[in-house]
Design a protein around this motif. Structure first.
Motif, short mmCIF file in Angstrom:
data_model
loop_
_atom_site.label_atom_id
_atom_site.label_comp_id
_atom_site.label_asym_id
_atom_site.label_seq_id
_atom_site.Cartn_x
_atom_site.Cartn_y
_atom_site.Cartn_z
N LEU A 63 0.87 -1.15 0.00
CA LEU A 63 0.00 0.00 0.00
C LEU A 63 0.92 1.22 0.00
CD1 LEU A 63 -3.10 0.35 0.16
CD2 LEU A 63 -2.82 0.66 2.62
N VAL A 64 0.87 2.00 -1.07
CA VAL A 64 1.79 3.13 -1.24
C VAL A 64 0.97 4.41 -1.25
CG1 VAL A 64 3.67 4.09 -2.61
CG2 VAL A 64 3.27 1.62 -2.62
N PRO A 65 0.87 5.11 -0.11
CA PRO A 65 0.02 6.31 -0.06
C PRO A 65 0.45 7.39 -1.03
CG PRO A 65 0.62 5.59 2.14
CD PRO A 65 1.46 4.80 1.19
N GLY A 66 1.75 7.47 -1.36
CA GLY A 66 2.22 8.50 -2.27
C GLY A 66 2.28 9.86 -1.59
N THR A 67 3.05 10.72 -2.17
CA THR A 67 3.17 12.08 -1.67
C THR A 67 3.81 12.93 -2.75
OG1 THR A 67 4.04 13.49 0.10
CG2 THR A 67 5.41 11.66 -0.59
N GLY A 68 3.53 14.20 -2.75
CA GLY A 68 4.10 15.06 -3.79
C GLY A 68 3.61 14.62 -5.17
#
Length: 305
Positions: A260-265
């Motif tokens: 699960l990769v929430p991500g950012t930017g």
């Protein structure tokens, strides 16, 4: 709305006994939990408005209603997919990394992302006949009625679907510790940004299938082969670096290890599933289309289905 009567409660309880099977049929046919649940809800509304005296086999009646509703969705989706940007993958079923033993996904090979990807490359009528007959023991006479075709034609649809599934079947699911070890080795290599190290963690026939629908960044075409996949992974970590890995948590995706990769930017949120072959990461399924991530809970342990 009137008060719920005893007969209403009994009917609801009887319907609920079939709900899991109906959701399972709908998800396999459409690749969408939302579509499956909509079809099951519509079946409930139709049942509530139907004279029960004419329903001799409730399970069969509900299966027919849900299947027919999903068939309509499948046929309209087939047209939309011709315009879909990049590979298409089913909506991922995300569960905790240590799911309950009763989890419907954990031991179902036909729910693996690798199997569903192949299943959804079948024409709608082949998928329909194959899933209902081979997966849920629906007689060909009933399938033919739903497809509005001859029984022999329904058999042929299922046979062709079965043959294509057999020809393209993914490797057998490796034991969970083997899968997790392969994923961990791959992630360690990716973090090193060393293309050669990443390649050593990959199967020679490795592939990446990215589903964005044109709404987020991933591979627009399947990336095939160890070297190309290694360069692709190194390119992603080189571009997004710590943004891509920040907050990443291990989960199960359709029963297999994943992330699960929430991500950012600039790094989009994503669900990543893997298939392992010969102790190495073989297939990576990168789901970044936001429409397919609406049920994912990023802040707590994912809700199991």
């Amino acid at each position: 709305m009137g008060a719920v009567t005893t007969s209403d409660a009994a009917l609801a309880a009887e319907f609920d006994r079939h709900r899991g099977r109906l959701i399972g049929i709908g998800y396999r046919l459409t690749g969408s939990i939302a579509d499956a649940e909509d079809a099951v809800q519509e079946a409930w509304l139709r049942l509530a408005g139907t004279d029960r005296a004419g329903v001799r086999d409730l399970g069969g009646w509900l299966t027919a209603v849900v299947s027919r509703l999903c068939l309509d969705r499948m046929r309209s989706a087939a047209v939309r997919r011709e315009r879909y940007v990049g590979p298409w993958l089913p909506e991922p079923i995300v569960t905790a990394s240590d799911p309950d033993p009763a989890d419907l996904v954990a031991d179902r090979d036909d729910l693996r992302m690798a199997a569903l990807r192949v299943l959804h490359e079948l024409p709608p009528d082949q998928r329909f006949a194959f899933v209902l007959h081979d997966g849920f023991d629906v007689p060909f006479s009933e399938i033919a009625e739903l497809l509005d075709c001859a029984v022999a034609t329904a058999r042929q649809h299922a046979s062709r679907g079965r043959r294509r599934m057999t020809d393209a079947a993914p490797a057998e699911r490796a034991p969970l510790p083997v899968q997790q070890e392969a994923l961990d080795a791959f992630l360690t290599a990716v973090a090193s940004r060393d293309v050669a190290a990443i390649g050593r963690a990959l199967h020679p026939d490795a592939a990446v299938y990215g589903d964005s629908g044109g709404r987020a960044r991933t591979a627009r075409r399947p990336v095939l082969g160890r070297e190309k996949v290694a360069r692709f992974a190194a390119g992603l970590i080189g571009k997004y670096g710590d943004e891509l890995l920040a907050g990443t948590r291990p989960v199960r995706v359709n029963g297999d290890p994943g992330l699960l990769v929430p991500g950012t930017g600039e790094a989009a949120p994503r669900v990543l599933a893997v298939a392992v072959r010969d102790g190495l990461v073989a297939d990576l399924f990168d789901v970044v289309n936001p429409d397919k991530l609406t049920r994912v809970r990023w802040d707590v342990h994912p809700q199991e289905w």
